[in-house]
Design a protein around this motif. Structure first.
Motif, PDB file in Angstrom:
ATOM      1  N   HIS A  61       2.325  13.347   0.615  1.00 57.62           N
ATOM      2  CA  HIS A  61       1.093  13.558   1.384  1.00 57.62           C
ATOM      3  C   HIS A  61       0.042  12.506   1.035  1.00 57.62           C
ATOM      4  O   HIS A  61      -0.606  11.962   1.928  1.00 57.62           O
ATOM      5  N   ARG A  62      -0.130  12.209  -0.249  1.00 60.35           N
ATOM      6  CA  ARG A  62      -1.134  11.220  -0.654  1.00 60.35           C
ATOM      7  C   ARG A  62      -0.796   9.832  -0.108  1.00 60.35           C
ATOM      8  O   ARG A  62      -1.666   9.108   0.347  1.00 60.35           O
ATOM      9  N   ARG A  63       0.481   9.469  -0.166  1.00 61.68           N
ATOM     10  CA  ARG A  63       0.876   8.158   0.347  1.00 61.68           C
ATOM     11  C   ARG A  63       0.699   8.087   1.860  1.00 61.68           C
ATOM     12  O   ARG A  63       0.323   7.054   2.394  1.00 61.68           O
ATOM     13  N   ARG A  69      -5.073   5.463   6.417  1.00 56.80           N
ATOM     14  CA  ARG A  69      -6.387   4.837   6.229  1.00 56.80           C
ATOM     15  C   ARG A  69      -6.274   3.320   6.149  1.00 56.80           C
ATOM     16  O   ARG A  69      -7.264   2.619   6.269  1.00 56.80           O
ATOM     17  N   GLY A  70      -5.097   2.824   5.873  1.00 55.76           N
ATOM     18  CA  GLY A  70      -4.890   1.389   5.770  1.00 55.76           C
ATOM     19  C   GLY A  70      -5.157   0.851   4.381  1.00 55.76           C
ATOM     20  O   GLY A  70      -5.131  -0.340   4.149  1.00 55.76           O
ATOM     21  N   GLY A  75      -3.432   5.123  -6.995  1.00 54.77           N
ATOM     22  CA  GLY A  75      -3.409   6.213  -7.956  1.00 54.77           C
ATOM     23  C   GLY A  75      -4.788   6.575  -8.470  1.00 54.77           C
ATOM     24  O   GLY A  75      -4.956   7.538  -9.200  1.00 54.77           O
ATOM     25  N   GLN A  76      -5.780   5.812  -8.107  1.00 56.79           N
ATOM     26  CA  GLN A  76      -7.155   6.067  -8.529  1.00 56.79           C
ATOM     27  C   GLN A  76      -7.889   6.818  -7.418  1.00 56.79           C
ATOM     28  O   GLN A  76      -7.575   6.663  -6.248  1.00 56.79           O
ATOM     29  N   PRO A  77      -8.912   7.609  -7.783  1.00 56.67           N
ATOM     30  CA  PRO A  77      -9.672   8.311  -6.751  1.00 56.67           C
ATOM     31  C   PRO A  77     -10.417   7.337  -5.849  1.00 56.67           C
ATOM     32  O   PRO A  77     -10.784   6.241  -6.259  1.00 56.67           O
ATOM     33  N   ASP A  78     -10.602   7.731  -4.628  1.00 57.07           N
ATOM     34  CA  ASP A  78     -11.284   6.918  -3.635  1.00 57.07           C
ATOM     35  C   ASP A  78     -12.780   6.892  -3.975  1.00 57.07           C
ATOM     36  O   ASP A  78     -13.443   7.912  -3.980  1.00 57.07           O
ATOM     37  N   GLU A  79     -13.341   5.716  -4.276  1.00 57.47           N
ATOM     38  CA  GLU A  79     -14.731   5.606  -4.676  1.00 57.47           C
ATOM     39  C   GLU A  79     -15.696   5.786  -3.520  1.00 57.47           C
ATOM     40  O   GLU A  79     -16.864   6.076  -3.727  1.00 57.47           O
TER      41      GLU A  79
END
Length: 86
Positions: A61-63, A69-70, A75-79
């Motif tokens: 799901h994350r991938r 989103r492109g 592996g890091q949270p979206d800033e």
């Protein structure tokens, strides 16, 4: 449109817990004899399998979300979604 995300790990856990219930119900109904310790591997194995399925489903799901989103998955949270007050 679905109201929530499909979570296959919970489905797998539910199936194994229902199986444990059916095993005990068959024993209580006199259909077969089940030793008390038989259900332990069914429940523990089912919960371990459900955990593994949940991890795989979350990874997929994350991938998928990052691919839509492109942005590459790091592996890091979206800033961009960070709390602006903190």
């Amino acid at each position: 449109m679905l109201r929530h995300r499909f979570q296959p790990g919970r489905l797998v856990a539910g199936v194994f817990l229902i199986l444990a219930g059916v095993i005990y119900a068959g024993d209580a109904g006199g259909l077969w004899e089940t030793p008390w310790f038989v259900v332990i591997p069914v429940v523990v194995g089912g919960l371990c399998l459900a955990g593994a399925v949940g991890v795989v489903a979350r990874t997929v799901h994350r991938r998928t979300v990052h691919r839509r989103r492109g942005a590459p998955h790091t592996g890091q949270p979206d800033e961009s979604r960070a709390d602006p007050s903190g």
